[in-house]
Design a protein around this motif. Structure first.
Motif, PDB file in Angstrom:
ATOM      1  N   THR A  17     -43.699 -36.188  70.224  1.00 23.19           N
ATOM      2  CA  THR A  17     -43.055 -35.202  71.093  1.00 23.19           C
ATOM      3  C   THR A  17     -42.433 -35.865  72.316  1.00 23.19           C
ATOM      4  O   THR A  17     -41.287 -35.597  72.673  1.00 23.19           O
ATOM      5  N   THR A  20     -39.417 -38.127  71.276  1.00 19.65           N
ATOM      6  CA  THR A  20     -38.310 -37.332  70.754  1.00 19.65           C
ATOM      7  C   THR A  20     -37.559 -36.637  71.880  1.00 19.65           C
ATOM      8  O   THR A  20     -36.320 -36.660  71.933  1.00 19.65           O
ATOM      9  N   TYR A  21     -38.290 -36.015  72.803  1.00 21.22           N
ATOM     10  CA  TYR A  21     -37.636 -35.352  73.930  1.00 21.22           C
ATOM     11  C   TYR A  21     -36.955 -36.367  74.854  1.00 21.22           C
ATOM     12  O   TYR A  21     -35.899 -36.083  75.430  1.00 21.22           O
ATOM     13  N   THR A  22     -37.547 -37.551  74.981  1.00 24.52           N
ATOM     14  CA  THR A  22     -36.936 -38.601  75.792  1.00 24.52           C
ATOM     15  C   THR A  22     -35.612 -39.054  75.185  1.00 24.52           C
ATOM     16  O   THR A  22     -34.608 -39.226  75.896  1.00 24.52           O
ATOM     17  N   LEU A  24     -33.643 -37.349  73.289  1.00 26.67           N
ATOM     18  CA  LEU A  24     -32.649 -36.295  73.483  1.00 26.67           C
ATOM     19  C   LEU A  24     -32.103 -36.318  74.905  1.00 26.67           C
ATOM     20  O   LEU A  24     -30.894 -36.178  75.125  1.00 26.67           O
ATOM     21  N   LEU A  25     -32.985 -36.526  75.873  1.00 23.99           N
ATOM     22  CA  LEU A  25     -32.565 -36.584  77.274  1.00 23.99           C
ATOM     23  C   LEU A  25     -31.545 -37.687  77.499  1.00 23.99           C
ATOM     24  O   LEU A  25     -30.447 -37.444  78.018  1.00 23.99           O
ATOM     25  N   MET A  83     -41.489 -39.211  80.459  1.00 25.06           N
ATOM     26  CA  MET A  83     -40.213 -38.964  79.783  1.00 25.06           C
ATOM     27  C   MET A  83     -39.032 -39.373  80.659  1.00 25.06           C
ATOM     28  O   MET A  83     -38.062 -39.963  80.181  1.00 25.06           O
ATOM     29  N   THR A 186     -25.503 -36.925  70.520  1.00 24.31           N
ATOM     30  CA  THR A 186     -26.499 -35.871  70.684  1.00 24.31           C
ATOM     31  C   THR A 186     -26.679 -35.086  69.385  1.00 24.31           C
ATOM     32  O   THR A 186     -27.798 -34.759  68.980  1.00 24.31           O
ATOM     33  N   ASN A 193     -33.819 -35.156  64.617  1.00 25.04           N
ATOM     34  CA  ASN A 193     -35.040 -34.765  65.310  1.00 25.04           C
ATOM     35  C   ASN A 193     -35.229 -33.277  65.544  1.00 25.04           C
ATOM     36  O   ASN A 193     -36.252 -32.869  66.098  1.00 25.04           O
ATOM     37  N   TYR A 197     -38.457 -30.295  67.307  1.00 25.56           N
ATOM     38  CA  TYR A 197     -38.346 -29.188  68.262  1.00 25.56           C
ATOM     39  C   TYR A 197     -38.746 -27.873  67.596  1.00 25.56           C
ATOM     40  O   TYR A 197     -39.416 -27.037  68.221  1.00 25.56           O
ATOM     41  N   ASN A 200     -42.526 -27.680  67.291  1.00 28.23           N
ATOM     42  CA  ASN A 200     -43.124 -27.304  68.573  1.00 28.23           C
ATOM     43  C   ASN A 200     -42.849 -25.845  68.917  1.00 28.23           C
ATOM     44  O   ASN A 200     -43.700 -25.156  69.478  1.00 28.23           O
ATOM     45  N   TYR A 201     -41.653 -25.378  68.576  1.00 24.81           N
ATOM     46  CA  TYR A 201     -41.285 -23.983  68.862  1.00 24.81           C
ATOM     47  C   TYR A 201     -42.219 -23.020  68.138  1.00 24.81           C
ATOM     48  O   TYR A 201     -42.622 -21.992  68.689  1.00 24.81           O
TER      49      TYR A 201
END
Length: 387
Positions: A17, A20-22, A24-25, A83, A186, A193, A197, A200-201
């Motif tokens: 998690t 993956t979020y990093t 995307l950022l 992150m 992106t 990825n 998300y 997690n959702y």
């Protein structure tokens, strides 16, 4: 392998998690400056292109350092801070390393190999000493990211800026070429990825996220071969027409990946148990499913660099958007039913859509035919057989 053994399956889900979020950022906010290098070289020459892109990269890094620091102070959450720091380092790293790819692909590959070796040694030491802390793993990853950026910056002379070469028009063109490509990057990341998300959702357990994370990380290992050829396509297409050669590379890479998939189908479950631990055997069906999806996605991997280097990123964005939407729709239907395995099924579906769309568009735009690729492959095999 080391990270999986250090963390275990459940904590591996938390690691998935965060990273993956990093990713995307950093992909969403880096503006794609480095991807403007090839078209900028053709228009302004190498030195002007490099100096103006480098200046924008360092200005961007300073701006985001201030913004991310403020966000970290306000949030005061360790995971968010991790992150932000890792994302900031990756923003610099990905752009600097890509410029090094265009300048000197051999040196860049040596740096990444050295960095990977040091990274493995440090993680082995962490495992032997019994440090099984998630945030320590993130700190070590930050160190690896910083090391690569520093070495590539020094070698490509990205820290030495000449005022005489600064050009306002060149900077504006960098943004014109880069921003659409940032959108493209992106979308590519989302296509890989978005299932994390969605997991997690729908509040999937850390174990389920960990299972999909293992599948994704192993898929990245299988991507090593196509990625190496992708970078070759970036390098060659920046200097001339590489369309026909790319058809051959796609076919060769599909064959290599197919052989690896067959091998994993036979030995994969045992591999997971031996290399990662018995608790990871449960991930075999999900990993195998994602592996199958890689075959059609090879076409996208090797075709899209040609469009990017020609400044036609919007074409790639349009086709990739269809694939991302397909992934989201299928994942929203399948994840509540099958969790990580459902995410893998959605991945296969979207990868197939993506590969077919790019193959048809590429063959049409460059007036190529699949049978031409087969004949070129046979000629290549015959040539090497003679040697």
């Amino acid at each position: 392998m080391l990270i999986n053994r250090i963390l275990g399956l459940a904590v591996r889900g938390e690691y998935t998690t965060i990273t993956t979020y990093t990713n995307l950022l950093q992909t969403a906010v880096n503006l794609g400056l480095c991807f403007a290098y090839a078209p900028m070289m053709k228009k302004y020459g190498k030195e002007v292109a490099k100096h103006n892109i480098s200046l924008l990269i360092w200005l961007q890094a300073l701006l985001y350092a201030a913004v991310f620091a403020c966000i970290g102070v306000v949030c005061r959450q360790y995971d968010v801070s991790a992150m932000l720091v890792l994302g900031w380092l990756q923003i610099i790293n990905n752009q600097v390393v890509f410029l090094a790819l265009i300048d000197d692909i051999r040196f860049r590959n040596k740096v990444l190999l050295l960095s990977a070796f040091i990274y493995a040694i440090v993680n082995i030491g962490q495992m032997i000493l019994g440090f099984r802390e998630l945030h320590l793993v993130i700190v070590i990853l930050c160190g690896k990211t910083l090391l690569e950026a520093v070495i590539c910056s020094l070698h490509s002379r990205l820290l030495i800026l000449d005022r005489k070469l600064f050009d306002r028009n060149a900077m504006m063109d960098t943004l014109k070429y880069g921003v659409p490509t940032a959108l493209l990057a992106t979308l590519i990341l989302l296509n890989y990825n978005v299932d994390v998300y969605v997991l997690n959702y729908f509040h999937a357990s850390s174990v389920q996220v960990g299972i999909y994370g293992v599948a994704y990380s192993l898929a990245n290992m299988l991507w090593f071969i196509p990625d190496a050829f992708k970078e070759l396509v970036y390098n060659k297409s920046a200097r001339g027409n590489a369309a026909r050669e790319t058809v051959v590379l796609v076919m060769v890479n599909m064959c290599i990946c197919a052989v690896i998939c067959v091998g994993f189908a036979v030995f994969g479950e045992a591999f997971l148990g031996i290399m990662y631990g018995d608790e990871y055997r449960v991930a075999f069906p999900t990993v195998m499913t994602v592996f199958i999806g890689i075959l059609p996605m090879v076409a996208f991997k090797l075709i899209h660099p040609i469009y990017v280097n020609e400044g036609k990123s919007l074409i790639v964005v349009g086709l990739l958007s269809v694939s991302v939407v397909a992934n989201i729709v299928m994942a929203c239907f399948l994840v509540p039913l099958y969790a990580a395995f459902g995410a893998a099924l959605a991945t296969v579906g979207s990868y197939t859509v993506c590969g077919l769309l790019f193959s048809m568009k590429f063959l049409k735009d460059y007036h190529l035919k699949i049978r031409t690729g087969f004949s070129d492959c046979l000629e290549l095999i015959h040539r090497y057989a003679k040697r």
